[in-house]
Design an enzyme around this catalytic site. Structure first.
Site, PDB file in Angstrom:
ATOM      1  N   ARG A 163      38.338 -16.492 -19.215  1.00 40.16           N
ATOM      2  CA  ARG A 163      38.714 -17.902 -19.027  1.00 40.16           C
ATOM      3  C   ARG A 163      38.365 -18.393 -17.625  1.00 40.16           C
ATOM      4  NH1 ARG A 163      42.039 -19.444 -23.361  1.00 40.16           N
ATOM      5  NH2 ARG A 163      43.427 -17.827 -24.130  1.00 40.16           N
ATOM      6  N   PHE A 168      29.406 -17.845 -30.128  1.00 41.48           N
ATOM      7  CA  PHE A 168      30.740 -17.700 -29.554  1.00 41.48           C
ATOM      8  C   PHE A 168      30.649 -17.855 -28.043  1.00 41.48           C
ATOM      9  CE2 PHE A 168      34.739 -15.875 -28.265  1.00 41.48           C
ATOM     10  CZ  PHE A 168      35.592 -16.404 -29.220  1.00 41.48           C
ATOM     11  N   ASP A 188      35.689 -26.421 -33.924  1.00 43.87           N
ATOM     12  CA  ASP A 188      34.957 -25.427 -34.701  1.00 43.87           C
ATOM     13  C   ASP A 188      35.089 -25.803 -36.182  1.00 43.87           C
ATOM     14  OD1 ASP A 188      33.539 -22.971 -34.998  1.00 43.87           O
ATOM     15  OD2 ASP A 188      35.398 -21.907 -35.383  1.00 43.87           O
ATOM     16  N   GLU A 212      40.547 -31.110 -26.140  1.00 45.36           N
ATOM     17  CA  GLU A 212      40.335 -29.809 -26.789  1.00 45.36           C
ATOM     18  C   GLU A 212      39.241 -29.034 -26.074  1.00 45.36           C
ATOM     19  OE1 GLU A 212      41.215 -28.016 -29.448  1.00 45.36           O
ATOM     20  OE2 GLU A 212      42.065 -29.311 -30.988  1.00 45.36           O
ATOM     21  N   ASP A 213      39.286 -27.706 -26.193  1.00 48.96           N
ATOM     22  CA  ASP A 213      38.176 -26.902 -25.681  1.00 48.96           C
ATOM     23  C   ASP A 213      36.981 -26.963 -26.620  1.00 48.96           C
ATOM     24  OD1 ASP A 213      39.457 -25.403 -27.677  1.00 48.96           O
ATOM     25  OD2 ASP A 213      39.520 -23.545 -26.515  1.00 48.96           O
TER      26      ASP A 213
HETATM   27  P1  5GP Z   1      39.165 -24.773 -35.297  1.00 44.84           P
HETATM   28  O1  5GP Z   1      40.551 -25.028 -35.790  1.00 44.84           O
HETATM   29  O2  5GP Z   1      38.384 -26.005 -34.957  1.00 44.84           O
HETATM   30  O3  5GP Z   1      38.396 -23.847 -36.204  1.00 44.84           O
HETATM   31  O4  5GP Z   1      39.359 -23.850 -34.067  1.00 44.84           O
HETATM   32  C1  5GP Z   1      39.358 -24.223 -32.797  1.00 44.84           C
HETATM   33  C2  5GP Z   1      39.819 -23.031 -31.978  1.00 44.84           C
HETATM   34  O5  5GP Z   1      39.084 -21.825 -32.312  1.00 44.84           O
HETATM   35  C3  5GP Z   1      39.492 -23.311 -30.541  1.00 44.84           C
HETATM   36  O6  5GP Z   1      40.529 -24.044 -29.935  1.00 44.84           O
HETATM   37  C4  5GP Z   1      39.286 -21.916 -30.007  1.00 44.84           C
HETATM   38  O7  5GP Z   1      40.522 -21.338 -29.623  1.00 44.84           O
HETATM   39  C5  5GP Z   1      38.715 -21.113 -31.148  1.00 44.84           C
HETATM   40  N1  5GP Z   1      37.223 -21.056 -31.079  1.00 44.84           N
HETATM   41  C6  5GP Z   1      36.336 -21.536 -31.955  1.00 44.84           C
HETATM   42  N2  5GP Z   1      35.065 -21.304 -31.544  1.00 44.84           N
HETATM   43  C7  5GP Z   1      35.162 -20.665 -30.354  1.00 44.84           C
HETATM   44  C8  5GP Z   1      34.196 -20.164 -29.412  1.00 44.84           C
HETATM   45  O8  5GP Z   1      32.972 -20.254 -29.558  1.00 44.84           O
HETATM   46  N3  5GP Z   1      34.695 -19.570 -28.304  1.00 44.84           N
HETATM   47  C9  5GP Z   1      36.036 -19.432 -28.074  1.00 44.84           C
HETATM   48  N4  5GP Z   1      36.401 -18.820 -26.946  1.00 44.84           N
HETATM   49  N5  5GP Z   1      36.974 -19.896 -28.936  1.00 44.84           N
HETATM   50  C10 5GP Z   1      36.542 -20.507 -30.067  1.00 44.84           C
HETATM   51 MG    MG Z   2      41.343 -19.183 -28.381  1.00 48.55          MG
END
Ligand code: 5GP
Ligand code: MG
Length: 176
Positions: free
Chosen positions: A162, A149, A100, A96-97
């Site tokens: 990206r 962010f 959150d 995963e990137d």
């Molecule tokens: P989650 O389901 O854990 O809330 O969301 C994860 C997704 O939210 C990540 O895969 C990403 O696409 C987006 N996201 C959450 N925080 C960030 C951030 O700080 N930067 C970016 N670019 N995307 C984020």
């Molecule tokens: Mg995204």
């Protein structure tokens, strides 16, 4: 939105963490077959660097998740791409990137679990534990960060940034 003046992590810092994580994963999966699943698009570059640093044989495939929510995610996560290679009975590492709220990863693990893999672990480049809504912890974490962010190294803001080799935070909007 502008980027802050200095990167959160430089390409050298990222590469050092990627190599350390790859070493850990290589040791943990020594002698075992491994499938690596990149969560598109954010984890694209991280996965490419990670599997090369692992210096072992792996199978790579991709998954893609979409959450229908606007900004505050409601937990309605759908998968627009699932692995084509069979994962039943195999060891799977999801890359995963960023973790959150944890909703995407939780939904993905549940969906992949239906395929009956031998095991599933999660490796995330970034972790924002203070934002968690669903209790989930990654097995491998690149950097734990506060609630900022972040863009670059695969992560976007409205599909921009990206391609940046480092990780950057966005500067707050100012009225000019
Ligand atoms: P989650 O389901 O854990 O809330 O969301 C994860 C997704 O939210 C990540 O895969 C990403 O696409 C987006 N996201 C959450 N925080 C960030 C951030 O700080 N930067 C970016 N670019 N995307 C984020
Ligand atoms: Mg995204």
């Amino acid at each position: 939105m502008r980027l802050n003046a200095t990167p959160l992590y430089t390409p050298d810092q990222i590469q050092a963490r990627v190599e350390a994580l790859a070493g850990e994963i290589r040791r943990d999966y020594a002698g075992r077959d491994l499938v690596v699943l990149a969560v598109l698009k954010g984890a694209l570059f991280f996965t490419a660097d990670l599997v090369r640093a692992m210096a072992r044989e792996v199978e790579v495939d991709c998954v893609r998740a979409r959450s229908y929510a606007g900004t505050a995610s409601t937990g309605d996560v759908r998968f627009t791409l699932l692995p084509e290679i069979p994962i039943a009975g195999r060891h799977v590492l999801v890359v995963e990137d960023i973790l959150d709220t944890g909703r995407t990863a939780t939904a993905l693990l549940a969906r992949l679990g239906e395929e009956r893999p031998a095991s599933i672990t999660v490796c995330t480049l970034l972790d924002k534990p203070t934002r968690r809504v669903v209790p989930i912890e990654a097995d491998y974490v690149g950097f734990t960060i506060p609630d900022h962010f972040v863009v670059g190294y695969g992560l976007d803001h409205d599909e921009r940034h990206r391609e940046l080799p480092g990780l950057w935070t966005l500067a707050p909007e100012r009225d000019e």
